[in-house]
Design a protein around this motif. Structure first.
Motif, mmCIF file in Angstrom:
data_model
loop_
_atom_site.group_PDB
_atom_site.id
_atom_site.type_symbol
_atom_site.label_atom_id
_atom_site.label_comp_id
_atom_site.label_asym_id
_atom_site.label_seq_id
_atom_site.Cartn_x
_atom_site.Cartn_y
_atom_site.Cartn_z
ATOM 1 N N GLU A 159 0.462 -1.190 -0.092
ATOM 2 C CA GLU A 159 -0.069 0.107 0.002
ATOM 3 C C GLU A 159 0.784 1.002 0.055
ATOM 4 O O GLU A 159 0.480 2.355 -0.669
ATOM 5 C CB GLU A 159 -0.824 0.076 1.161
ATOM 6 C CG GLU A 159 -2.065 1.112 1.165
ATOM 7 C CD GLU A 159 -3.103 1.126 2.243
ATOM 8 O OE1 GLU A 159 -3.063 0.291 3.164
ATOM 9 O OE2 GLU A 159 -3.952 2.074 2.205
ATOM 10 N N ALA A 160 1.971 1.307 0.732
ATOM 11 C CA ALA A 160 2.940 2.459 0.778
ATOM 12 C C ALA A 160 3.429 2.823 -0.599
ATOM 13 O O ALA A 160 3.610 3.932 -0.946
ATOM 14 C CB ALA A 160 4.036 2.148 1.890
ATOM 15 N N ALA A 161 3.608 1.592 -1.134
ATOM 16 C CA ALA A 161 4.302 1.833 -2.609
ATOM 17 C C ALA A 161 3.332 2.559 -3.579
ATOM 18 O O ALA A 161 3.830 3.067 -4.507
ATOM 19 C CB ALA A 161 4.615 0.320 -3.183
ATOM 20 N N MET A 162 2.076 2.581 -3.316
ATOM 21 C CA MET A 162 1.427 3.426 -4.142
ATOM 22 C C MET A 162 1.272 4.771 -3.927
ATOM 23 O O MET A 162 0.665 5.451 -4.647
ATOM 24 C CB MET A 162 -0.330 2.710 -3.951
ATOM 25 C CG MET A 162 -0.237 1.208 -4.541
ATOM 26 S SD MET A 162 -1.599 0.241 -3.822
ATOM 27 C CE MET A 162 -3.048 1.170 -4.281
ATOM 28 N N TYR A 163 1.628 5.130 -2.755
ATOM 29 C CA TYR A 163 1.797 6.514 -2.306
ATOM 30 C C TYR A 163 3.231 7.165 -2.704
ATOM 31 O O TYR A 163 3.136 8.400 -2.868
ATOM 32 C CB TYR A 163 1.316 6.638 -0.924
ATOM 33 C CG TYR A 163 -0.109 6.320 -0.819
ATOM 34 C CD1 TYR A 163 -1.131 7.534 -0.873
ATOM 35 C CD2 TYR A 163 -0.479 5.055 -0.508
ATOM 36 C CE1 TYR A 163 -2.200 7.270 -0.952
ATOM 37 C CE2 TYR A 163 -2.017 5.076 -0.438
ATOM 38 C CZ TYR A 163 -2.845 5.869 -0.514
ATOM 39 O OH TYR A 163 -4.258 5.653 -0.396
ATOM 40 N N VAL A 164 4.093 6.429 -2.589
ATOM 41 C CA VAL A 164 5.477 7.120 -2.571
ATOM 42 C C VAL A 164 6.236 6.987 -3.878
ATOM 43 O O VAL A 164 5.773 6.206 -4.612
ATOM 44 C CB VAL A 164 6.477 6.542 -1.504
ATOM 45 C CG1 VAL A 164 5.661 6.954 0.195
ATOM 46 C CG2 VAL A 164 6.747 5.035 -1.807
ATOM 47 N N ASP A 165 7.272 7.651 -4.004
ATOM 48 C CA ASP A 165 7.949 7.487 -5.504
ATOM 49 C C ASP A 165 9.134 6.607 -5.300
ATOM 50 O O ASP A 165 9.498 5.864 -6.321
ATOM 51 C CB ASP A 165 8.498 8.895 -5.785
ATOM 52 C CG ASP A 165 7.583 10.097 -6.003
ATOM 53 O OD1 ASP A 165 7.097 10.094 -6.997
ATOM 54 O OD2 ASP A 165 7.387 10.842 -4.726
ATOM 55 N N ARG A 166 9.419 6.281 -4.324
ATOM 56 C CA ARG A 166 10.667 5.511 -4.149
ATOM 57 C C ARG A 166 10.464 4.604 -2.904
ATOM 58 O O ARG A 166 10.334 5.403 -1.762
ATOM 59 C CB ARG A 166 12.038 6.372 -4.086
ATOM 60 C CG ARG A 166 13.429 5.278 -4.040
ATOM 61 C CD ARG A 166 14.476 5.984 -4.548
ATOM 62 N NE ARG A 166 14.736 5.973 -5.923
ATOM 63 C CZ ARG A 166 15.830 6.680 -6.804
ATOM 64 N NH1 ARG A 166 16.576 7.329 -6.044
ATOM 65 N NH2 ARG A 166 15.806 6.422 -8.159
ATOM 66 N N MET A 167 10.960 3.573 -2.739
ATOM 67 C CA MET A 167 11.211 2.782 -1.300
ATOM 68 C C MET A 167 12.780 2.195 -1.187
ATOM 69 O O MET A 167 13.234 1.892 -2.167
ATOM 70 C CB MET A 167 10.360 1.758 -1.317
ATOM 71 C CG MET A 167 9.016 2.357 -0.895
ATOM 72 S SD MET A 167 7.641 1.026 -0.528
ATOM 73 C CE MET A 167 8.268 0.614 1.373
ATOM 74 N N SER A 168 13.161 2.036 -0.152
ATOM 75 C CA SER A 168 14.388 1.316 -0.099
ATOM 76 C C SER A 168 14.481 0.633 1.297
ATOM 77 O O SER A 168 13.981 1.130 2.256
ATOM 78 C CB SER A 168 15.685 2.332 -0.211
ATOM 79 O OG SER A 168 15.317 3.256 0.993
ATOM 80 N N TYR A 169 15.012 -0.799 0.977
ATOM 81 C CA TYR A 169 15.526 -1.446 2.463
ATOM 82 C C TYR A 169 16.999 -1.398 2.225
ATOM 83 O O TYR A 169 17.597 -1.592 1.187
ATOM 84 C CB TYR A 169 15.199 -2.953 1.933
ATOM 85 C CG TYR A 169 13.626 -3.114 2.360
ATOM 86 C CD1 TYR A 169 12.995 -3.470 3.509
ATOM 87 C CD2 TYR A 169 12.466 -2.877 1.245
ATOM 88 C CE1 TYR A 169 11.584 -3.660 3.887
ATOM 89 C CE2 TYR A 169 11.185 -2.980 1.607
ATOM 90 C CZ TYR A 169 11.004 -3.393 2.911
ATOM 91 O OH TYR A 169 9.561 -3.753 3.199
#
Lengths: 431, 244
Positions: A159-169
């Protein structure tokens, strides 16, 4: 935890920033998000808003939602058994801060991370709540980079990925063994599996041409270099597989800075030169068509004295010199000293005329190193002899007897290691 | 012969036509000291001739007027001659020349345009808005090149609800977005009343700037390279607590 709506306090901002600043990722590139009736948009090329005295750029507001952590990663100043003041910001405080900083053009967007507060799911929920609020209630369409929390449930992450531009682990450490030792609550699976899932979700999203957004700027990661014993060869191979298998946009390296003391950790900071060489190698993988295997042995390290492209060229003199008027782009890019911009200038200009060294110099192609690896209009200025390395060595001031073993340029790859120092000093000094 | 003109594109094109065949031509919009005995002419824009020149130039290179406009915005002392030589070479060749980087006049023009474009990009990041009590945003700055209006589309797309003024204090002009239209106007000094919260946010920003730095890795030279000192005057994180 005390939530007040409005301006965040100076001390809270300081604590939450200081705990976030060792995350090196700063870029705001890769998203073309449009402003849909609110404030902000993406800037595909990325944009730096300021530079701090450590030479790093400020692009995003880099901040933790909380530094109150249940994890106990040895290298981290926010680890559970460390004695630091604990604070958490409310989603509103973060949103107000982003909006007012963005409006004044201080920042390009938000980089939101968090310590693992209470539990991974709770933390991920709070992060998600914050970015949803920012998008839906504050109508913010600028850049958001969100840290993924290891062990948080898939649904929240997706769900977060639908709101943000980039994610990182953050991979954190370049091997499972080091991770187990230094970050006991994290595991390779808790980091790599969510990255894999997000990667395949992005692929599906693109393939099906769905509406909306799903990580338009992809994923990145970061690893700490110098806190554990992995070689550059291992690190660069890991990097390559992250780019090729997981489609990452960037891998960041953070040379280890001792912020906490622990018997398992070195007390001295890792050299910045090592980090620099890793970044050079990383660039060669992404933009210059190199494979990790060409750059460094798996159990070896990058040379501190030579940049990795130079080192490669000296091991592969059979390819040089190349003629700038006819060499294909991919070969020009392999010439030490010629970067992407110079290669582009050469390709454009040579359509109209036969380039000479004088023209290259006027075009501000840096020839200090390159002249030993190229000819222009058949002319070679590396040295009077045909082989570039002999030019290198003669400027290094070696005697002819020692040079003779390099007489046959095809023998280079074999001969070089025995006299690498000479070549190195030549490249550092005279060239 | 020295050809003076007012810095505008039509006047430049008029001067370009007049000076074209003059091997000794100096075209300039700067009030430089006159060389004793040098012949000078003050060129007025001739709309019809300029239009004809535009049409011919566009026939050779449909992007060349964009190039010209960029060159005339440059703050470089020799911008007029760089533009003149570039257009003259273009006219001689009769086709786009911007990739002919081995030619000095092309290289000089391309480098000059690159500097203008780079400064626009830099100020997308380095411009700082102050919030006025009316809610409008005011950004004073002093760029090397004449670019204030080039910044408007970027900020208009991001902040469509906020009227803003981007003030080139050196050139005494401003690009204005009133919430609907954009225009450029002469502006000597702006009298502004800051919003109640402006100080507070600036102070938080300074706090953030200080906190995010890693003091053990000081690299001042790198910082100055990326963010030249001449820009600092308008950056709240670099001037100490007295707003402009």
């Amino acid at each position: 935890m005390c939530y007040t709506v409005g301006m965040i306090s100076e001390s809270k901002l300081r604590i939450l920033t200081e705990s976030a600043k060792y995350d090196v990722s700063c870029s705001s590139s890769g998203s073309k998000r449009k402003n849909e009736g609110g404030m902000g948009n993406g800037y595909a090329a990325g944009c730096c808003h300021s530079f701090t005295p450590d030479g790093r750029c400020i692009s995003l507001l880099k901040i933790l939602l909380s530094n109150d952590c249940v994890f106990n990663c040895k290298y981290c100043m926010s680890r559970a058994d460390s004695d630091v003041p604990r604070v958490s910001a409310s989603p509103e405080e973060i949103c107000e801060l982003v909006i007012d900083f963005y409006k004044r053009n201080y920042i390009e967007g938000l980089f939101l991370s968090s310590a693992v507060h209470i539990s991974p799911d709770h933390t991920m929920e709070q992060l998600l709540l914050t970015v949803k609020k920012l998008r839906n209630e504050y109508h913010f369409h600028g850049y958001i980079h969100l840290k993924g929390i290891p062990h948080a449930c898939d649904r929240l992450v997706r769900e977060a990925a639908m709101y943000v531009d980039r994610m990182s682990y953050n991979i954190e450490l370049p091997s499972e063994k080091s991770l187990k030792l230094l970050a006991p609550q994290k595991s390779r699976e808790s980091l790599l599996i969510p990255m894999q899932k997000l990667h395949s979700d992005v692929e599906i999203f693109r393939a099906e041409k769905r509406k909306g957004h799903f990580l338009p700027a992809g994923q990145t990661t970061q690893m700490i270099v110098g806190a554990s014993p992995e070689t550059d060869g291992q690190i660069i191979r890991l990097t390559q597989s992250l780019y090729r298998r997981l489609g990452l946009k960037r891998v960041y390296y953070s040379s280890y800075v001792p912020v906490v003391h622990d018997a398992l950790l070195p007390d001295v900071p890792a050299g910045e030169l090592r980090e620099h060489r890793l970044y050079q190698a990383d660039w060669l993988l992404r933009f210059y068509g190199f494979d990790a295997e060409e750059l460094v042995e798996s159990d070896g390290n990058l040379s501190p004295d030579l940049d990795p492209k130079c080192a490669w060229a000296l091991r592969n003199m059979q390819f040089f010199p190349v003629e700038v008027n006819s060499a294909p782009l991919e070969m020009l890019l392999r010439v030490p000293g010629i970067g992407a911009r110079s290669a582009d200038k050469i390709i454009r200009a040579r359509r109209y005329t036969r380039l000479t060294f004088e023209m290259l110099a006027a075009m501000r192609v840096v020839l200090k190193r390159a002249r030993h690896f190229i000819t222009a209009g058949g002319k070679f200025y590396g040295s009077e002899n045909a082989a570039a390395v002999r030019g290198l060595l003669s400027s290094g001031g070696r005697t002819p007897a020692q040079m003779s073993m390099f007489a046959d340029s095809r023998g280079m790859a074999l001969a070089l290691p025995s006299d690498l120092e000479t070549a190195r000093s030549a490249l550092r000094g005279e060239l | 012969m020295i050809y003076f003109y007012d810095g505008s594109m039509p006047a430049f094109l008029t001067a370009f036509l007049l000076a074209y065949a003059d091997e000794e031509a100096t075209v300039t919009s700067r009030s430089l000291q006159l060389t004793l005995g040098a012949e000078t002419v003050f060129v007025q824009a001739d709309g019809a001739r300029a239009k004809r020149a535009e049409k011919r130039l566009l026939g050779m290179d449909r992007d060349c007027l964009h190039d010209l406009s960029t060159l005339l915005r440059s703050g470089d002392d020799d911008r007029d001659m760089v533009a003149f030589r570039y257009l003259k070479f273009l006219t001689q060749q009769g086709r786009p020349v911007r990739d002919m980087l081995a030619e000095d006049c092309v290289l000089a023009a391309v480098e000059c345009m690159r500097r203008v474009g780079y400064e626009v990009h830099r100020f997308h990041g380095f411009l700082r808005f102050l919030e006025c009590s009316s809610g409008a945003l005011y950004a004073p700055f002093s760029p090397d090149n004449d670019i204030c209006d080039l910044l408007v589309p970027h900020f208009r797309a991001r902040l469509p609800q906020f009227p803003f003024v981007i003030h080139d204090v050196g050139r005494k002009k401003a690009a204005v977005y009133d919430g609907e239209h954009t225009f450029v106007a002469p502006l000597e000094r702006a009298e502004i009343a800051l919003s109640a919260d402006e100080e507070g946010w600036q102070s938080l920003w300074r706090n953030y700037y200080a906190s995010v730095n890693i003091p053990s890795r000081e690299r001042l030279k790198q910082m100055r390279g990326y963010m030249p000192v001449r820009y600092w005057k308008f950056l709240p994180e670099k001037y100490r607590s007295e707003p402009l």
